[in-house]
Enzyme design. Sequence first.
Site, PDB file in Angstrom:
ATOM      1  CD1 TRP A   1      29.471 -61.762 -11.155  1.00 23.83           C
ATOM      2  CD2 TRP A   1      27.857 -62.654  -9.888  1.00 23.83           C
ATOM      3  NE1 TRP A   1      28.281 -61.184 -11.529  1.00 23.83           N
ATOM      4  CE2 TRP A   1      27.279 -61.710 -10.770  1.00 23.83           C
ATOM      5  CE3 TRP A   1      27.034 -63.334  -9.003  1.00 23.83           C
ATOM      6  CZ2 TRP A   1      25.908 -61.449 -10.782  1.00 23.83           C
ATOM      7  CZ3 TRP A   1      25.677 -63.075  -9.009  1.00 23.83           C
ATOM      8  CH2 TRP A   1      25.138 -62.143  -9.888  1.00 23.83           C
ATOM      9  CG  HIS A   2      26.917 -65.150  -5.750  1.00 30.73           C
ATOM     10  ND1 HIS A   2      27.385 -66.036  -6.690  1.00 30.73           N
ATOM     11  CD2 HIS A   2      25.568 -65.154  -5.876  1.00 30.73           C
ATOM     12  CE1 HIS A   2      26.359 -66.566  -7.350  1.00 30.73           C
ATOM     13  NE2 HIS A   2      25.247 -66.044  -6.872  1.00 30.73           N
ATOM     14  N   GLY A   3      30.039 -62.006  -4.076  1.00 37.18           N
ATOM     15  CA  GLY A   3      30.436 -61.083  -3.023  1.00 37.18           C
ATOM     16  C   GLY A   3      31.919 -61.120  -2.728  1.00 37.18           C
TER      17      GLY A   3
END
Length: 498
Positions: free
Chosen positions: A323-325
């Site tokens: 989700w963060h990248g």
Amino acid sequence: MLFNSYIFLFLFLPMALLGWYGLNKLRKYELAKFFLSGMSLWFYGYFNTYYLLVIIFSILTNYLLSYLMTLTHGRAARRLGLSGGIGFNLAVLFYFKYYDFFIENINLLFHTDFNLKHILLPLGISFFTFQQLSFIIDRCMGRSEHYSFVDYLTFVTFFPQLIAGPIVLHTEIIPQFKDPERKSFRIENFVKGLCLFILGLAKKVLLADTLALAVNFGFAQTYFLDSPSALLVILAYTFQIYFDFSGYSDMAMGLAGLFNIRLPVNFNSPYKACSVRELWQRWHMTLSRFFITYVYIPLGGSKKSRGRTLLNTMVIFMLSGLWHGANWTYVAWGTMQGLLVIWENLGIVGIRGTEEKTPSRFHIPKWMGWIFTFSFFNLSLFFFRSENMASALQMFKNLFSLRNTGYIRKLAASMDIPEFYLFEQAVSLLAPELLSGAYILLLLLLLAVSAFILTRKNSLQIVEAASYDSGFCWCITLLFIWSLISFSQVSTFIYFNF
């Protein structure tokens, strides 16, 4: 538009407040919400007007799905709505955030040559997509009503939480905008919100942005760092990301408070945690809540076998990393967090004096648990910050090489800040050979101040406990003026990239 910018503080925010309270004073309640939504869209579109098309398309489609559910009934219709809502939102997120990452790996794995699209990632897409996804799931499960369009629009676009969270639920925001008591100006909420905003602004501008100078230099010189410089770089990044995200969270809650809206706490002194599990109960709390509610529990949570529970935990942390990248470094970071939490859940080692879900064979004191938690979280940030896996592994090699080439002097020299100008000029004239040492002392002092602040009360506790006497007001005023002067070093928030 950034919270830490002159146009936001001296144009956008006064206009938003005057319009909101003015229209509510005239009892134009629906128009007031449309006005606030319009201002929020201006805030969002200020970065790039292209972003407006994405978020408006997302809002209209999700609202239409919600409306269609009011026309159809039955389990089959709800399943269709659920699959359609999840499919649409994840497809939008995949296209803008993960398409190139997916194609890159397909090309690498199968030796193909598919073209990359180099798609511009809309700011905050992970946040407003998850926010709407939670609403659609609740609609399909019968846990939410179909709101009016203006209520839904305000819920999604409310500017304090639009770009980097918290990921709010419809049950937390929409009832507050409907509450008539929140439509009139309240001096107590306004003062507390303003103080909280200023404390967050100071964290971001005076601490996070200053530490970023050393962090950016260090990670740009990955293959040149020795052991001491690598240690200082990762410590600087540990504090930078803390004050950056904590500062944003404070500013978001403070700004919402100016409008008599209370956002959920998203950041609660995570570096005071004595276990990794506790850290994730304090860091990005609304993201953890989303994954627990909409992924972990549907997968069976902890109600299945022990092995299934550990697998569900790992799935959650790997998804959180992704989700963060769109990068394997984030997956590695999430996997490392998951493995540490699983280790704690196995119940081999426990923290003395804390509640345990699983009885542990051995117990260690809290201070030892804190050292373990803080140290391993620091190490995991090599993955989080590095551009690729090779750079992350190189940073680990640098740290444990035990080499000292004196590169720390070049690292410290990157700490060239305006506040240091007069002292720098004096040292340059009187004893230029001491200048590099002075920069090293500055970096060490900044790290020490950061560590000291983390041991004190957090911003919410300070605002709630403050007496608001002349001394406190002068301190808040000084921080605000100092932050304004430091706007020359303006940078975006780290979580804007997610």
